[in-house]
Enzyme design. Structure first.
Site, PDB file in Angstrom:
ATOM      1  N   ASP A 204       1.505  -6.191  -4.767  1.00 36.70           N
ATOM      2  CA  ASP A 204       0.655  -6.283  -3.583  1.00 36.70           C
ATOM      3  C   ASP A 204       1.160  -7.527  -2.843  1.00 36.70           C
ATOM      4  OD1 ASP A 204      -2.576  -5.466  -2.752  1.00 36.70           O
ATOM      5  OD2 ASP A 204      -1.652  -7.248  -1.890  1.00 36.70           O
ATOM      6  N   SER A 205       1.205  -7.480  -1.536  1.00 39.36           N
ATOM      7  CA  SER A 205       1.854  -8.596  -0.835  1.00 39.36           C
ATOM      8  C   SER A 205       1.058  -9.891  -0.887  1.00 39.36           C
ATOM      9  CB  SER A 205       2.204  -8.231   0.606  1.00 39.36           C
ATOM     10  OG  SER A 205       1.070  -8.182   1.415  1.00 39.36           O
TER      11      SER A 205
ATOM     12  N   THR B 160       0.824  -1.218   0.000  1.00 40.25           N
ATOM     13  CA  THR B 160       0.000   0.000   0.000  1.00 40.25           C
ATOM     14  C   THR B 160       0.851   1.258   0.000  1.00 40.25           C
ATOM     15  OG1 THR B 160      -1.847  -1.050   1.120  1.00 40.25           O
ATOM     16  CG2 THR B 160      -1.663   1.315   1.398  1.00 40.25           C
TER      17      THR B 160
ATOM     18  N   THR C 175      -1.583 -23.141  19.246  1.00 38.54           N
ATOM     19  CA  THR C 175      -2.860 -22.686  19.804  1.00 38.54           C
ATOM     20  C   THR C 175      -3.512 -21.602  18.937  1.00 38.54           C
ATOM     21  OG1 THR C 175      -3.942 -21.542  21.636  1.00 38.54           O
ATOM     22  CG2 THR C 175      -1.596 -21.133  21.380  1.00 38.54           C
ATOM     23  N   GLN C 176      -4.845 -21.609  18.923  1.00 37.59           N
ATOM     24  CA  GLN C 176      -5.580 -20.559  18.196  1.00 37.59           C
ATOM     25  C   GLN C 176      -5.540 -19.228  18.959  1.00 37.59           C
ATOM     26  OE1 GLN C 176      -9.549 -21.995  17.177  1.00 37.59           O
ATOM     27  NE2 GLN C 176      -8.706 -23.888  16.369  1.00 37.59           N
ATOM     28  N   CYS C 177      -5.125 -19.252  20.222  1.00 34.91           N
ATOM     29  CA  CYS C 177      -5.010 -18.000  20.991  1.00 34.91           C
ATOM     30  C   CYS C 177      -3.779 -17.223  20.511  1.00 34.91           C
ATOM     31  CB  CYS C 177      -4.816 -18.291  22.477  1.00 34.91           C
ATOM     32  SG  CYS C 177      -6.171 -19.184  23.224  1.00 34.91           S
TER      33      CYS C 177
ATOM     34  N   THR D 243       1.367  -4.904   3.952  1.00 34.61           N
ATOM     35  CA  THR D 243       1.157  -5.375   5.319  1.00 34.61           C
ATOM     36  C   THR D 243       0.495  -6.755   5.379  1.00 34.61           C
ATOM     37  OG1 THR D 243      -0.981  -4.249   5.446  1.00 34.61           O
ATOM     38  CG2 THR D 243       0.948  -3.046   6.263  1.00 34.61           C
ATOM     39  N   ASP D 244      -0.271  -7.111   4.320  1.00 36.24           N
ATOM     40  CA  ASP D 244      -1.085  -8.339   4.419  1.00 36.24           C
ATOM     41  C   ASP D 244      -0.260  -9.588   4.709  1.00 36.24           C
ATOM     42  OD1 ASP D 244      -3.257  -6.771   3.951  1.00 36.24           O
ATOM     43  OD2 ASP D 244      -3.565  -7.393   1.873  1.00 36.24           O
TER      44      ASP D 244
HETATM   45  N1  ASP Z   1      -2.924  -5.262   0.138  1.00 36.98           N
HETATM   46  C1  ASP Z   1      -1.802  -4.478   0.640  1.00 36.98           C
HETATM   47  C2  ASP Z   1      -0.580  -5.357   0.603  1.00 36.98           C
HETATM   48  O1  ASP Z   1      -0.429  -6.201   1.444  1.00 36.98           O
HETATM   49  C3  ASP Z   1      -2.101  -4.002   2.017  1.00 36.98           C
HETATM   50  C4  ASP Z   1      -1.029  -3.133   2.640  1.00 36.98           C
HETATM   51  O2  ASP Z   1       0.076  -2.986   2.182  1.00 36.98           O
HETATM   52  O3  ASP Z   1      -1.321  -2.536   3.708  1.00 36.98           O
HETATM   53  O4  ASP Z   1       0.229  -5.218  -0.287  1.00 36.98           O
END
Ligand code: ASP
Length: 345
Positions: free
Chosen positions: A58-59, A14, A278-280, A90-91
């Site tokens: 895009d990740s 992003t 664990t899912q936690c 971020t993804d």
């Molecule tokens: N879809 C974007 C990515 O992971 C989201 C981001 O960067 O915040 O490339």
């Protein structure tokens, strides 16, 4: 005075995106457009050079080949720079950052992943603060001239985390990441406050070793109340499957149905490695604490302790890739803390 040098490796995300006129969706722009928004990159006390993926991604499209490309770039340019910053969506940042933490053995310089929740061209964007602070951290040295945080890390909003402890926790707020089972390595306010006692150091004279072989024949099996045998059986009997992250309840618990035990046991007996996670978000697997985890132990399921799914998956993929046909070695290394990813007393 010589300036510290940082290599900025841009993979996209992003932070580099603009809105597509036709679809209205966010797409990565090119690196020149990004640079035009960030003149500050070249105005500070750190000398920044850039290498960019082309096209930027895009990740969601980042895969193990991309991890190899990132790690190889760090490895090839290791002597030329004091630190590295990897711009990333971020993804899947926690997957890539975890992978690099295992790929770069004996790392002695900072490799800081960062990105942003809003594109750099948006006025309210978190891009500039994240990137400029990440660069400062990547260049930071103590009085003896040693890197302060020579680890693979994720910097976001105002926290620096060990990469293989992070997960993306928020798709809305600027504090997109958290490290639930390990404290932040640094906090950024007016000053950047480091916590050197929490940093994982390797012997300074150990040479950097690059690991690049991944085997993607792994899967995640998330348990839920009412899960049916055919679903579990289909997954565990997948051709070529080598490893499974078994996401369990609480302290590593599972339904006590006889069929679940038999399916897991059969898979383990065939040589598939199953690790209990664990899912936690916070806390650790403790098989044997409750009777409902005894079957897992009996079936030969391993403990994942307090590892994240992102770290466990990437660790498994790399261990299977690097230790082809040596399942015993993979089992042994999965139970070891390789670079701060698990807490074992
Ligand atoms: N879809 C974007 C990515 O992971 C989201 C981001 O960067 O915040 O490339």
């Amino acid at each position: 005075m010589t300036m510290n040098k940082v290599l900025l490796i841009s993979t996209g995300g992003t932070i580099t995106m603009v809105r597509d006129k036709e679809s209205g969706a966010l797409v990565p722009a090119d690196i020149e457009t990004f640079k035009a928004y960030m003149p500050e990159l070249f105005a500070g006390d750190v000398q920044v050079e850039i290498e960019a993926f082309s096209p930027l991604l895009d990740s969601s499209d980042v895969n193990p080949d991309c991890w190899v490309r990132m790690a190889q770039t760090v490895y090839d340019r290791y002597d030329k720079y004091d630190g590295f910053v990897i711009l990333h969506g971020t993804d899947t940042m926690s997957y890539s950052a975890s992978a690099l933490s295992f790929m770069l053995e004996n790392l002695g310089k900072p490799v800081v992943f960062t990105g942003s929740q809003l594109p750099v061209g948006v006025l309210r964007s978190d891009a500039k603060e994240n990137l400029l602070t990440a660069i400062e951290i990547a260049a930071a040295k103590d009085e003896e001239g040693n890197a302060i945080v020579p680890e693979v890390t994720v910097y976001f909003e105002d926290r620096l985390f060990r990469a293989n402890r992070t997960m993306k926790r928020n798709a809305e707020h600027f504090s997109a990441f958290n490290s639930y089972n390990y404290p932040a390595l640094a906090k950024a306010g007016v000053h950047i406050t480091y916590q050197p006692h929490l940093v994982h150091y390797t012997a300074t004279d150990a040479p950097l070793i690059l690991h690049t072989r991944f085997d993607c024949n792994v899967a995640v099996l998330k348990l839920f109340p009412g899960i049916q045998q055919p679903v579990v059986r289909a997954l565990l009997r997948t051709r070529g499957l080598k490893g499974v992250v078994l996401e369990t309840f609480g302290a590593g618990n599972a339904p006590t149905d006889e069929w679940l035990y038999s399916e897991l046991k059969e898979a383990v007996d065939k040589g598939i490695i199953i690790v209990n996670k664990t899912q936690c978000n916070t806390g650790s697997v403790e098989m044997g604490l409750y009777a409902v985890s005894l079957n897992l132990m009996k079936a030969g399921v391993l403990s994942g302790y307090d590892i994240t799914t992102e770290a466990l998956l990437t660790k498994m993929m790399l261990l299977f890739g690097e230790n082809v046909d040596d399942t015993a070695k993979v089992r042994e290394l999965l139970g070891k803390n390789l670079c701060g990813e698990i807490t074992i007393d």
